[in-house]
Design a protein around this motif. Structure first.
Motif, PDB file in Angstrom:
ATOM      1  N   GLN A   1     -12.301 -38.548 -13.341  1.00 53.78           N
ATOM      2  CA  GLN A   1     -13.482 -39.396 -13.510  1.00 53.78           C
ATOM      3  C   GLN A   1     -14.647 -38.543 -13.966  1.00 53.78           C
ATOM      4  N   VAL A   2     -15.403 -39.075 -14.904  1.00 47.33           N
ATOM      5  CA  VAL A   2     -16.568 -38.390 -15.442  1.00 47.33           C
ATOM      6  C   VAL A   2     -17.783 -39.279 -15.246  1.00 47.33           C
ATOM      7  N   GLN A   3     -18.874 -38.685 -14.831  1.00 39.21           N
ATOM      8  CA  GLN A   3     -20.115 -39.425 -14.661  1.00 39.21           C
ATOM      9  C   GLN A   3     -21.161 -38.884 -15.656  1.00 39.21           C
ATOM     10  N   LEU A   4     -21.946 -39.797 -16.178  1.00 36.28           N
ATOM     11  CA  LEU A   4     -23.011 -39.423 -17.104  1.00 36.28           C
ATOM     12  C   LEU A   4     -24.306 -40.103 -16.675  1.00 36.28           C
ATOM     13  N   VAL A   5     -25.377 -39.357 -16.672  1.00 35.28           N
ATOM     14  CA  VAL A   5     -26.678 -39.891 -16.287  1.00 35.28           C
ATOM     15  C   VAL A   5     -27.696 -39.508 -17.350  1.00 35.28           C
ATOM     16  N   GLU A   6     -28.271 -40.519 -17.994  1.00 37.30           N
ATOM     17  CA  GLU A   6     -29.293 -40.300 -19.018  1.00 37.30           C
ATOM     18  C   GLU A   6     -30.689 -40.346 -18.406  1.00 37.30           C
ATOM     19  N   SER A   7     -31.604 -39.668 -19.045  1.00 36.19           N
ATOM     20  CA  SER A   7     -33.011 -39.735 -18.685  1.00 36.19           C
ATOM     21  C   SER A   7     -33.842 -39.322 -19.896  1.00 36.19           C
ATOM     22  N   GLY A   8     -35.143 -39.553 -19.796  1.00 30.32           N
ATOM     23  CA  GLY A   8     -36.050 -39.100 -20.846  1.00 30.32           C
ATOM     24  C   GLY A   8     -36.603 -40.188 -21.735  1.00 30.32           C
ATOM     25  N   GLY A   9     -36.160 -41.413 -21.540  1.00 32.31           N
ATOM     26  CA  GLY A   9     -36.692 -42.493 -22.353  1.00 32.31           C
ATOM     27  C   GLY A   9     -38.135 -42.807 -21.995  1.00 32.31           C
ATOM     28  N   GLY A  10     -38.760 -43.637 -22.814  1.00 32.20           N
ATOM     29  CA  GLY A  10     -40.140 -44.021 -22.564  1.00 32.20           C
ATOM     30  C   GLY A  10     -40.744 -44.714 -23.756  1.00 32.20           C
ATOM     31  N   VAL A  11     -42.054 -44.842 -23.711  1.00 30.42           N
ATOM     32  CA  VAL A  11     -42.802 -45.483 -24.798  1.00 30.42           C
ATOM     33  C   VAL A  11     -43.523 -44.388 -25.588  1.00 30.42           C
ATOM     34  N   VAL A  12     -43.399 -44.425 -26.893  1.00 31.28           N
ATOM     35  CA  VAL A  12     -44.012 -43.408 -27.741  1.00 31.28           C
ATOM     36  C   VAL A  12     -44.551 -44.083 -29.004  1.00 31.28           C
ATOM     37  N   GLN A  13     -45.578 -43.515 -29.564  1.00 28.95           N
ATOM     38  CA  GLN A  13     -46.144 -44.062 -30.805  1.00 28.95           C
ATOM     39  C   GLN A  13     -45.311 -43.630 -32.006  1.00 28.95           C
ATOM     40  N   PRO A  14     -45.361 -44.389 -33.084  1.00 28.18           N
ATOM     41  CA  PRO A  14     -44.663 -43.977 -34.311  1.00 28.18           C
ATOM     42  C   PRO A  14     -45.074 -42.564 -34.716  1.00 28.18           C
ATOM     43  N   GLY A  15     -44.089 -41.793 -35.118  1.00 31.86           N
ATOM     44  CA  GLY A  15     -44.331 -40.400 -35.459  1.00 31.86           C
ATOM     45  C   GLY A  15     -44.203 -39.449 -34.290  1.00 31.86           C
ATOM     46  N   GLY A  16     -44.069 -39.986 -33.090  1.00 31.08           N
ATOM     47  CA  GLY A  16     -43.963 -39.163 -31.904  1.00 31.08           C
ATOM     48  C   GLY A  16     -42.559 -38.633 -31.666  1.00 31.08           C
ATOM     49  N   SER A  17     -42.406 -37.924 -30.548  1.00 34.75           N
ATOM     50  CA  SER A  17     -41.139 -37.283 -30.209  1.00 34.75           C
ATOM     51  C   SER A  17     -40.753 -37.584 -28.766  1.00 34.75           C
ATOM     52  N   LEU A  18     -39.461 -37.542 -28.516  1.00 35.98           N
ATOM     53  CA  LEU A  18     -38.916 -37.654 -27.167  1.00 35.98           C
ATOM     54  C   LEU A  18     -37.663 -36.799 -27.098  1.00 35.98           C
ATOM     55  N   ARG A  19     -37.353 -36.330 -25.907  1.00 38.64           N
ATOM     56  CA  ARG A  19     -36.092 -35.632 -25.683  1.00 38.64           C
ATOM     57  C   ARG A  19     -35.320 -36.375 -24.601  1.00 38.64           C
ATOM     58  N   LEU A  20     -34.147 -36.845 -24.956  1.00 38.93           N
ATOM     59  CA  LEU A  20     -33.258 -37.492 -23.993  1.00 38.93           C
ATOM     60  C   LEU A  20     -32.280 -36.468 -23.425  1.00 38.93           C
ATOM     61  N   SER A  21     -31.939 -36.653 -22.160  1.00 41.69           N
ATOM     62  CA  SER A  21     -30.981 -35.771 -21.496  1.00 41.69           C
ATOM     63  C   SER A  21     -29.808 -36.582 -20.984  1.00 41.69           C
ATOM     64  N   CYS A  22     -28.637 -35.981 -21.002  1.00 41.22           N
ATOM     65  CA  CYS A  22     -27.424 -36.605 -20.485  1.00 41.22           C
ATOM     66  C   CYS A  22     -26.708 -35.553 -19.640  1.00 41.22           C
ATOM     67  N   VAL A  23     -26.731 -35.739 -18.335  1.00 41.49           N
ATOM     68  CA  VAL A  23     -26.039 -34.814 -17.435  1.00 41.49           C
ATOM     69  C   VAL A  23     -24.612 -35.307 -17.253  1.00 41.49           C
ATOM     70  N   VAL A  24     -23.665 -34.449 -17.569  1.00 42.17           N
ATOM     71  CA  VAL A  24     -22.239 -34.787 -17.483  1.00 42.17           C
ATOM     72  C   VAL A  24     -21.643 -34.091 -16.262  1.00 42.17           C
ATOM     73  N   SER A  25     -20.985 -34.855 -15.402  1.00 38.45           N
ATOM     74  CA  SER A  25     -20.368 -34.268 -14.214  1.00 38.45           C
ATOM     75  C   SER A  25     -18.968 -34.837 -14.028  1.00 38.45           C
ATOM     76  N   GLY A  26     -18.206 -34.204 -13.143  1.00 36.35           N
ATOM     77  CA  GLY A  26     -16.828 -34.617 -12.925  1.00 36.35           C
ATOM     78  C   GLY A  26     -15.873 -33.752 -13.713  1.00 36.35           C
ATOM     79  N   PHE A  27     -14.613 -34.160 -13.777  1.00 38.30           N
ATOM     80  CA  PHE A  27     -13.616 -33.368 -14.477  1.00 38.30           C
ATOM     81  C   PHE A  27     -13.708 -33.575 -15.978  1.00 38.30           C
ATOM     82  N   THR A  28     -13.895 -32.496 -16.706  1.00 36.82           N
ATOM     83  CA  THR A  28     -13.910 -32.564 -18.169  1.00 36.82           C
ATOM     84  C   THR A  28     -13.002 -31.468 -18.724  1.00 36.82           C
ATOM     85  N   SER A  29     -12.269 -31.794 -19.754  1.00 38.53           N
ATOM     86  CA  SER A  29     -11.432 -30.803 -20.419  1.00 38.53           C
ATOM     87  C   SER A  29     -12.281 -29.993 -21.384  1.00 38.53           C
TER      88      SER A  29
END
Length: 125
Positions: A1-29
């Motif tokens: 089983q693999v779990q993924l948790v995203e974060s980093g979303g929000g409201v931004v003006q056109p031309g702006g920037s955001l960084r999204l994160s995805c933490v991956v846990s559990g068994f991965t090959s």
């Protein structure tokens, strides 16, 4: 089983920037891929970027080339988004494909096995 948790979303003006994160846990090959997808209201889920864990290949859909960058640090996969446009407004998801034995990776949501809960990105003035 693999779990993924995203974060980093929000409201931004056109031309702006955001960084999204995805933490991956559990068994991965060692031969897996992680992708970023998005779904806007009334539209199908679309693949925007992915990264192959074994060969490091990165793939982008045309709509985000030159603006978005996917990269990995340990167990977290990031999506750096720049020069955001209103059309980028959507719920963003990361997903894990258990075995990616071919070079590169896929942007087809149907090829991924595990999904995070999503994070909302809104681009608005």
């Amino acid at each position: 089983q693999v779990q993924l948790v995203e974060s980093g979303g929000g409201v931004v003006q056109p031309g702006g920037s955001l960084r999204l994160s995805c933490v991956v846990s559990g068994f991965t090959s060692g031969y897996h891929a992680v992708g970023w997808f998005r779904q806007a209201p009334g539209k199908e889920r679309e693949g925007i970027s992915c990264i192959n864990n074994s060969d490091g290949a990165r793939i982008y859909t045309d709509a985000v080339k030159g603006r978005f960058t996917i990269f990995r640090a340990d167990s977290t996969v990031y999506l750096q988004m720049a020069n955001l446009e209103p059309e980028d407004t959507a719920v963003y998801y990361c997903a894990h494909r258990r075995y990616e034995l071919r070079p590169g990776c896929l942007l087809d949501p149907g090829e991924y096995d595990y999904w995070g809960q999503g994070t909302q990105v809104t681009v608005s003035s």
